[in-house]
Scaffold this motif. Structure first.
Motif, PDB file in Angstrom:
ATOM      1  N   HIS A 258       0.984  -1.183  -0.042  1.00  0.00           N
ATOM      2  CA  HIS A 258       0.123  -0.052   0.044  1.00  0.00           C
ATOM      3  C   HIS A 258       0.882   1.208  -0.032  1.00  0.00           C
ATOM      4  O   HIS A 258       1.715   1.583   1.007  1.00  0.00           O
ATOM      5  CB  HIS A 258      -1.074   0.056   1.288  1.00  0.00           C
ATOM      6  CG  HIS A 258      -1.671  -1.107   1.345  1.00  0.00           C
ATOM      7  ND1 HIS A 258      -2.604  -1.473   0.290  1.00  0.00           N
ATOM      8  CD2 HIS A 258      -1.737  -2.301   2.267  1.00  0.00           C
ATOM      9  CE1 HIS A 258      -3.449  -2.505   0.723  1.00  0.00           C
ATOM     10  NE2 HIS A 258      -2.698  -3.182   1.746  1.00  0.00           N
ATOM     11  N   SER A 259       1.185   1.927  -1.070  1.00  0.00           N
ATOM     12  CA  SER A 259       1.820   2.961  -0.996  1.00  0.00           C
ATOM     13  C   SER A 259       1.018   3.969  -1.567  1.00  0.00           C
ATOM     14  O   SER A 259      -0.012   4.267  -2.318  1.00  0.00           O
ATOM     15  CB  SER A 259       3.066   2.810  -2.391  1.00  0.00           C
ATOM     16  OG  SER A 259       3.694   2.097  -1.898  1.00  0.00           O
ATOM     17  N   THR A 271      -2.130  14.036  -1.161  1.00  0.00           N
ATOM     18  CA  THR A 271      -1.639  12.661  -1.269  1.00  0.00           C
ATOM     19  C   THR A 271      -2.735  11.702  -1.827  1.00  0.00           C
ATOM     20  O   THR A 271      -3.895  11.820  -1.439  1.00  0.00           O
ATOM     21  CB  THR A 271      -1.527  12.397   0.420  1.00  0.00           C
ATOM     22  OG1 THR A 271      -0.418  13.336   0.937  1.00  0.00           O
ATOM     23  CG2 THR A 271      -0.834  10.929   0.764  1.00  0.00           C
ATOM     24  N   TRP A 272      -2.189  10.638  -2.454  1.00  0.00           N
ATOM     25  CA  TRP A 272      -3.022   9.774  -3.096  1.00  0.00           C
ATOM     26  C   TRP A 272      -2.611   8.429  -3.293  1.00  0.00           C
ATOM     27  O   TRP A 272      -1.246   8.204  -3.255  1.00  0.00           O
ATOM     28  CB  TRP A 272      -3.337  10.127  -4.560  1.00  0.00           C
ATOM     29  CG  TRP A 272      -3.962  11.772  -4.698  1.00  0.00           C
ATOM     30  CD1 TRP A 272      -4.894  12.178  -4.437  1.00  0.00           C
ATOM     31  CD2 TRP A 272      -2.929  12.755  -5.145  1.00  0.00           C
ATOM     32  NE1 TRP A 272      -4.966  13.571  -4.599  1.00  0.00           N
ATOM     33  CE2 TRP A 272      -3.924  13.888  -4.896  1.00  0.00           C
ATOM     34  CE3 TRP A 272      -1.815  12.940  -5.466  1.00  0.00           C
ATOM     35  CZ2 TRP A 272      -3.402  15.288  -5.362  1.00  0.00           C
ATOM     36  CZ3 TRP A 272      -1.323  14.190  -6.064  1.00  0.00           C
ATOM     37  CH2 TRP A 272      -2.099  15.250  -5.939  1.00  0.00           C
ATOM     38  N   PRO A 273      -3.512   7.378  -3.293  1.00  0.00           N
ATOM     39  CA  PRO A 273      -2.826   6.127  -3.332  1.00  0.00           C
ATOM     40  C   PRO A 273      -2.167   5.711  -4.690  1.00  0.00           C
ATOM     41  O   PRO A 273      -2.456   6.445  -5.634  1.00  0.00           O
ATOM     42  CB  PRO A 273      -4.102   5.049  -3.068  1.00  0.00           C
ATOM     43  CG  PRO A 273      -5.123   5.983  -3.629  1.00  0.00           C
ATOM     44  CD  PRO A 273      -4.772   7.451  -3.280  1.00  0.00           C
ATOM     45  N   VAL A 274      -1.279   4.956  -4.717  1.00  0.00           N
ATOM     46  CA  VAL A 274      -0.365   4.414  -5.949  1.00  0.00           C
ATOM     47  C   VAL A 274      -1.039   2.841  -6.412  1.00  0.00           C
ATOM     48  O   VAL A 274      -0.743   2.018  -5.482  1.00  0.00           O
ATOM     49  CB  VAL A 274       1.038   4.412  -6.068  1.00  0.00           C
ATOM     50  CG1 VAL A 274       1.568   3.926  -7.400  1.00  0.00           C
ATOM     51  CG2 VAL A 274       1.528   5.918  -5.702  1.00  0.00           C
ATOM     52  N   ALA A 283      -0.243   8.114 -10.997  1.00  0.00           N
ATOM     53  CA  ALA A 283      -1.100   8.321  -9.790  1.00  0.00           C
ATOM     54  C   ALA A 283      -1.598   9.690  -9.532  1.00  0.00           C
ATOM     55  O   ALA A 283      -2.419   9.924  -9.080  1.00  0.00           O
ATOM     56  CB  ALA A 283      -0.245   7.499  -8.760  1.00  0.00           C
ATOM     57  N   VAL A 284      -0.518  10.486  -9.946  1.00  0.00           N
ATOM     58  CA  VAL A 284      -0.961  12.023  -9.818  1.00  0.00           C
ATOM     59  C   VAL A 284      -1.860  12.399 -10.886  1.00  0.00           C
ATOM     60  O   VAL A 284      -2.663  13.074 -10.365  1.00  0.00           O
ATOM     61  CB  VAL A 284       0.530  12.652  -9.826  1.00  0.00           C
ATOM     62  CG1 VAL A 284       0.310  14.228  -9.827  1.00  0.00           C
ATOM     63  CG2 VAL A 284       1.478  12.397  -8.700  1.00  0.00           C
ATOM     64  N   THR A 339       9.122   2.424  -1.403  1.00  0.00           N
ATOM     65  CA  THR A 339       8.729   2.453   0.079  1.00  0.00           C
ATOM     66  C   THR A 339       7.019   3.050   0.090  1.00  0.00           C
ATOM     67  O   THR A 339       6.550   3.199  -0.856  1.00  0.00           O
ATOM     68  CB  THR A 339       9.601   3.750   0.866  1.00  0.00           C
ATOM     69  OG1 THR A 339       9.199   5.306  -0.116  1.00  0.00           O
ATOM     70  CG2 THR A 339      11.154   3.118   0.998  1.00  0.00           C
ATOM     71  N   GLU A 340       6.664   2.806   1.341  1.00  0.00           N
ATOM     72  CA  GLU A 340       5.218   2.914   1.536  1.00  0.00           C
ATOM     73  C   GLU A 340       4.746   4.508   1.248  1.00  0.00           C
ATOM     74  O   GLU A 340       3.681   4.595   0.772  1.00  0.00           O
ATOM     75  CB  GLU A 340       4.719   2.463   2.824  1.00  0.00           C
ATOM     76  CG  GLU A 340       4.610   0.979   3.114  1.00  0.00           C
ATOM     77  CD  GLU A 340       3.978   0.686   4.388  1.00  0.00           C
ATOM     78  OE1 GLU A 340       3.616   1.560   4.981  1.00  0.00           O
ATOM     79  OE2 GLU A 340       3.972  -0.560   4.854  1.00  0.00           O
ATOM     80  N   LYS A 341       5.667   5.401   1.554  1.00  0.00           N
ATOM     81  CA  LYS A 341       5.219   6.707   1.276  1.00  0.00           C
ATOM     82  C   LYS A 341       6.299   7.291   0.449  1.00  0.00           C
ATOM     83  O   LYS A 341       7.457   7.159   0.758  1.00  0.00           O
ATOM     84  CB  LYS A 341       5.350   7.623   2.561  1.00  0.00           C
ATOM     85  CG  LYS A 341       3.900   7.132   3.452  1.00  0.00           C
ATOM     86  CD  LYS A 341       4.108   7.998   4.745  1.00  0.00           C
ATOM     87  CE  LYS A 341       2.935   7.472   5.543  1.00  0.00           C
ATOM     88  NZ  LYS A 341       2.837   8.283   6.909  1.00  0.00           N
TER      89      LYS A 341
END
Length: 348
Positions: A258-259, A271-274, A283-284, A339-341
């Protein structure tokens, strides 16, 4: 940000290439003033699909600059057939302000370029501006084309040779046409350049090398120059075309389950999920359609962003210099979260 600009003129350069000139209204002249070597991104809806492509500005950045680009037909391309066959004076095209770091600010010194095909377009602007504004500068242009008939901007280059006979050196190599004078025909590959370059100019005395064109020519020229002792910092590259299989993407590594990506663009952050398999740009774009991009192939550098936090895996990179990567810049279209973030800043 895109601006609608009207096409002022379309000039046929060769059977498969045109020069397109845009009218820039007075209110936008500052925004569209280019540094020699920069490119613009064009956007059009073709057959119901939004298409974006980058093309280098070929005119000098002197006086009141003219916004003119050269477009060569690409086999199975989307935008270039439209530009050559359908685009007409009076039409409107969405255009992004000039960008790119394949540039040269005029200064005294000895500079050289090795170009192939349409790779002449940014170098024409670089050479013309340098020679016009800096009387203590010299420029050597080594260009490779298939035939004389397929050579873009013949008249403009010849004009430079006539105007600056003591400061502009031109060497032309044709790969598919024999000439009575000049160099023998054939490809301008690494081995040939290792012999040709030292015979033309004092390699160590050149202050900057500009390589532009297809992937194979640019990479071969870089290897030749490095073998001749040219420091990497003096070599600047811009690739116009990547053949299928020319460079495979980096092998995929494990991605967090979950990134999220945090992106700052035009002063606003989110901030949004990938999603699984998505690039950070994709994603952006799902949430900020105004995010900058053009080729999505790691070539143009339009989606360049600063990695503020986290780690990424970048599949391929043909646009960023090594010092930019070391400084923390990435290509969002080729980057995946490791990484997750992950946090990106498109404004830096």
């Amino acid at each position: 940000m895109f601006h609608p600009l009207r096409v002022k003129e379309i000039e046929r350069l060769t059977d498969d290439a045109v020069a397109v000139t845009f009218t820039v209204p007075p209110a936008l002249r500052t925004a569209f003033r280019h540094t020699p070597g920069q490119h613009i991104t064009l956007r059009a809806t073709i057959d119901g699909q939004e298409i974006r492509r980058t093309y280098s500005v070929c005119t000098p950045a002197t006086g009141d600059p003219v916004l003119r680009v050269g477009i060569r037909l690409v086999e199975h391309g989307a935008f270039s057939p439209y530009a050559l066959k359908e685009l007409a004076p009076g039409d409107t095209v969405d255009v992004m302000a000039p960008a790119g770091r394949f540039t040269l600010t005029p200064r005294p010194g000895h500079f050289a370029a090795i170009v192939g095909g349409s790779g002449i377009t940014p170098v024409l602007s670089i050479a013309a501006t340098l020679l016009a504004e800096e009387p203590d500068a010299q420029f050597c242009l080594i260009r490779s084309d298939r035939t004389t008939a397929s050579t873009m901007f013949l008249e403009e280059v010849a004009d430079l040779k006539d105007r600056y006979p003591q400061r502009f050196q031109l060497v032309t190599v044709l790969s598919r046409e024999e000439r009575q004078t000049g160099l023998p025909s054939g490809r301008l590959d690494e081995n040939r350049l290792r012999t040709l370059v030292p015979a033309l100019l004092p390699t160590a005395a050149v202050d900057g090398w500009f390589l532009c064109g297809p992937h194979g020519l640019v990479q071969g020229a870089e290897r030749a120059l490095r073998a001749l002792g040219v420091p990497r910092a003096r070599i600047h590259e811009e690739i116009f075309h990547i053949a299928n299989g020319a460079a495979a993407p980096a092998p995929a590594g494990p991605a967090p389950a979950h990134s999220t990506v945090t992106a700052t663009l035009d002063g606003r952050s989110g901030t949004w999920p990938v999603h699984d398999g998505e690039s950070l740009l994709e994603a952006v774009l799902r949430n900020r359609p105004d995010a900058p991009y053009a080729c999505k192939g790691g070539v143009c550098g339009t989606c360049r962003a600063f990695l503020v936090d986290g780690e990424i895996r970048m599949d391929r990179n043909f646009a960023l210099e090594s010092d930019e990567v070391d400084a923390g810049y990435v290509l969002a279209c080729q980057s995946h979260p490791a990484t997750e973030k992950v946090e990106l800043d498109f404004d830096r």
